[in-house]
Write an enzyme that holds these catalytic residues in place. Structure first.
Site, PDB file in Angstrom:
ATOM      1  N   HIS A  30       0.852  -1.097   0.024  1.00 36.53           N
ATOM      2  CA  HIS A  30       0.008  -0.048   0.130  1.00 36.53           C
ATOM      3  C   HIS A  30       0.965   1.378  -0.079  1.00 36.53           C
ATOM      4  CE1 HIS A  30       0.192  -0.793   4.493  1.00 36.53           C
ATOM      5  NE2 HIS A  30       0.756   0.276   4.282  1.00 36.53           N
ATOM      6  N   HIS A  33       3.924   1.485   2.480  1.00 37.00           N
ATOM      7  CA  HIS A  33       5.111   0.440   1.844  1.00 37.00           C
ATOM      8  C   HIS A  33       5.703   1.218   0.844  1.00 37.00           C
ATOM      9  CE1 HIS A  33       2.245  -3.034   3.153  1.00 37.00           C
ATOM     10  NE2 HIS A  33       3.317  -3.052   3.998  1.00 37.00           N
ATOM     11  N   CYS A 138      -4.934 -14.892  20.111  1.00 38.25           N
ATOM     12  CA  CYS A 138      -5.538 -14.487  18.840  1.00 38.25           C
ATOM     13  C   CYS A 138      -4.748 -15.012  18.073  1.00 38.25           C
ATOM     14  CB  CYS A 138      -5.821 -13.171  19.028  1.00 38.25           C
ATOM     15  SG  CYS A 138      -6.463 -12.535  17.151  1.00 38.25           S
ATOM     16  N   CYS A 141      -3.670 -11.933  15.539  1.00 43.04           N
ATOM     17  CA  CYS A 141      -2.820 -11.002  16.000  1.00 43.04           C
ATOM     18  C   CYS A 141      -1.478 -11.727  16.292  1.00 43.04           C
ATOM     19  CB  CYS A 141      -3.156 -10.494  17.459  1.00 43.04           C
ATOM     20  SG  CYS A 141      -4.650  -9.524  17.310  1.00 43.04           S
ATOM     21  N   CYS A 155     -11.264 -10.941  20.469  1.00 40.66           N
ATOM     22  CA  CYS A 155     -10.054  -9.858  20.097  1.00 40.66           C
ATOM     23  C   CYS A 155     -10.484  -8.617  19.727  1.00 40.66           C
ATOM     24  CB  CYS A 155      -9.404 -10.813  18.985  1.00 40.66           C
ATOM     25  SG  CYS A 155      -8.227  -9.425  18.409  1.00 40.66           S
ATOM     26  N   HIS A 158      -9.678  -8.258  15.903  1.00 40.64           N
ATOM     27  CA  HIS A 158     -10.225  -9.060  14.714  1.00 40.64           C
ATOM     28  C   HIS A 158     -11.591  -9.629  14.892  1.00 40.64           C
ATOM     29  CE1 HIS A 158      -5.939  -9.350  14.229  1.00 40.64           C
ATOM     30  NE2 HIS A 158      -6.237  -9.256  12.905  1.00 40.64           N
ATOM     31  N   LYS A 305      -6.848   6.410   9.614  1.00 39.15           N
ATOM     32  CA  LYS A 305      -5.971   5.871   9.180  1.00 39.15           C
ATOM     33  C   LYS A 305      -6.617   4.750   7.871  1.00 39.15           C
ATOM     34  CE  LYS A 305      -3.469   3.583  12.610  1.00 39.15           C
ATOM     35  NZ  LYS A 305      -3.389   2.688  13.771  1.00 39.15           N
ATOM     36  N   LYS A 308      -8.245  -1.832   5.343  1.00 41.07           N
ATOM     37  CA  LYS A 308      -8.896  -2.438   4.458  1.00 41.07           C
ATOM     38  C   LYS A 308     -10.391  -2.387   4.667  1.00 41.07           C
ATOM     39  CE  LYS A 308      -6.300  -6.234   4.354  1.00 41.07           C
ATOM     40  NZ  LYS A 308      -5.557  -7.546   3.935  1.00 41.07           N
TER      41      LYS A 308
END
Length: 406
Positions: A30, A33, A138, A141, A155, A158, A305, A308
């Site tokens: 993304h 990166h 998790c 994670c 979690c 997630h 931020k 996805k």
RNA sequence: GGCGAUGUAGCUCAGUUGGUGAGAGCGCACGACUCAUAAUCGUGAGGUCGUCGGUUCAAGUCCGACCAUCGCUACCA
């Protein structure tokens, strides 16, 4: 007499080994990166222009339970899976004109060997202890949670139900090196920069940092590097991933040539591993500390931020295709203040390109070409400009020489 | 809750050790001009330097409190 040469090499000793993090292959590249990698690319190119001995490393981090699971889901072997995702990173960097020297992959055999060598050195130094660790775990994670941290028993990251796990792990005696690292940071204010991040690490070091769990049972996580003194355990994230910066040089037989000159570039999310884990690991293994840890901020969107789930992930290749590679790279470096977060907007990108590149630079080029044809018969005359002492050109030259010394 | 970061012109940000009237780029307004007119060049508009209080002859620049945003981190009634 040799002032220019002295000046030129100041700060880097004429050798420059720059690294991006090795990116975890659980998602495609993304904007973040792309920023880190372009930043290091530009920096490496700058030092090459100064005729320094430059080495530029990037790559992918390919171990861990999360990847093992992702491969299973995709119906692939872990190696097939990481080959595919790692290839996407490599392709992206090629398309963005990233001129790296080494594309490091932690699944390569030579890396395994170096990691084991380093682990053995730490072990022989008495810095590995055996202990038990248990709690709610998790898988996504790859970490344990306390009950207080959970949201509705799930979690917080997630939203999945956690399983209780108890297992025996090896621990790295990191706490032992806390006083040393503190002193190191106090004596060398530039070690971690910009200053805000140095202060954050110093803040962490004011309280006990504990010991670091470094292994997982091999029967549960076969996709990893076995510990040299206990085949039933594989090493876990940091002792695997961080050592890549070093193992790449071992493989090339260039440790002595490049290691004392390491410049790490990271985003702020991995400050703790690079600012705390990594230095103490190096100290324990008897490997010299890096020169600098350079930390940058996040690219945000107007919705906060990138993630996805929000569907607001910026894809670097789409921008590059739309605006051109040089314009895109220019924007990345021009629009973010190093160390701080920056809000990405396509409008800002377009305005930046128009003002700086199309108007200023474009006009200069167009004008120069016109004058060349009109007054010089299309021939570039020999240059004979002598900057006036203290004039604008002389100051600019001096400023350029100062650049990159830190 | 603790620790830390950030809060300066419409926007993005600079502002060493406190001291002539607070800056840059972009945007905007006005003007100029050529070898560049969907450009360039010049000028300008003026922002309580988050809020309140303090130190000082003098604070955006130091101290304290508070507010807002963000990050890390610890958790108890």
């Amino acid at each position: 007499m040799n002032t220019e040469q002295d000046d030129k090499n100041k700060g880097t000793d004429g050798t420059y080994y720059a690294t991006t993090p090795i990116f975890y292959v659980n998602a495609e590249p993304h904007l973040g990166h792309a920023y880190t990698t372009t930043l290091v690319d530009v920096s490496a190119r700058f030092h090459r222009l100064r005729n320094e001995d430059v080495l530029f490393l990037t790559g992918t981090d390919e171990h861990g339970e999360k990847i093992q699971k992702a491969a299973e889901t995709a119906g692939l072997s872990p190696q097939e899976y990481v080959d595919r995702i790692s290839g996407k990173f490599r392709d992206t960097w090629d398309e963005l004109g990233i001129d790296y020297d080494i594309f490091m992959r932690t699944s390569e055999p030579f890396h395994h060997k170096v990691v084991q060598d380093v682990l053995q050195r730490v072990y022989d130094n008495g810095d590995i202890i055996f202990g038990e660790y248990g709690g709610l775990y998790c898988v996504q994670c790859e970490r344990y949670y306390t009950e207080k941290e959970l949201e509705d028993g799930k979690c917080p990251q997630h939203d999945i139900t956690l399983e209780y796990r108890s297992e025996e792990n090896y621990f790295f005696r990191m706490e032992r090196y806390r006083p040393w690292l503190r002193k190191e940071l106090e004596n060398n204010p530039e070690l971690i920069r910009p200053e805000g991040y140095r202060n954050e690490v110093l803040g962490l070091l004011r309280e006990p940092i504990g010991d670091l769990s470094i292994s997982r049972p091999r029967n549960r996580v076969p996709w990893g590097i076995p510990l040299p003194w206990d085949e039933n355990h594989v090493t876990y994230v940091w002792f695997d991933a961080l050592i890549n910066y070093y193992s790449a040089l071992v493989e090339r037989g260039e440790v002595d040539r490049y290691w004392p000159h390491v410049e790490h570039f990271i985003a702020k999310d991995i400050l703790k591993p690079h600012g705390v884990f990594w230095p103490t690991m190096l100290k324990s293994a008897g490997i010299p500390l890096y020169q600098h840890l350079n930390v940058h901020g996040y690219w945000l969107t107007d919705q906060g931020k990138m993630s996805k789930s929000k569907g607001n992930v910026i894809k670097p290749l789409e921008l590059k295709d739309k605006y051109g590679i040089d314009a895109f790279r220019y924007f990345l470096l021009r629009d973010m203040t190093f160390g701080l977060d920056s809000t990405f907007s396509e409008l800002a990108l377009a305005e930046r390109i128009n003002a700086d590149l199309a108007n200023d630079l474009g006009n200069l080029l167009n004008r120069t070409m016109g004058m060349l044809g009109r007054y010089r018969d299309g021939v570039v005359p020999a240059h004979h400009v002598t900057p006036a002492p203290g004039g604008r050109a002389a100051r600019s030259l001096a400023a350029r020489r100062r650049c990159g010394q830190g």
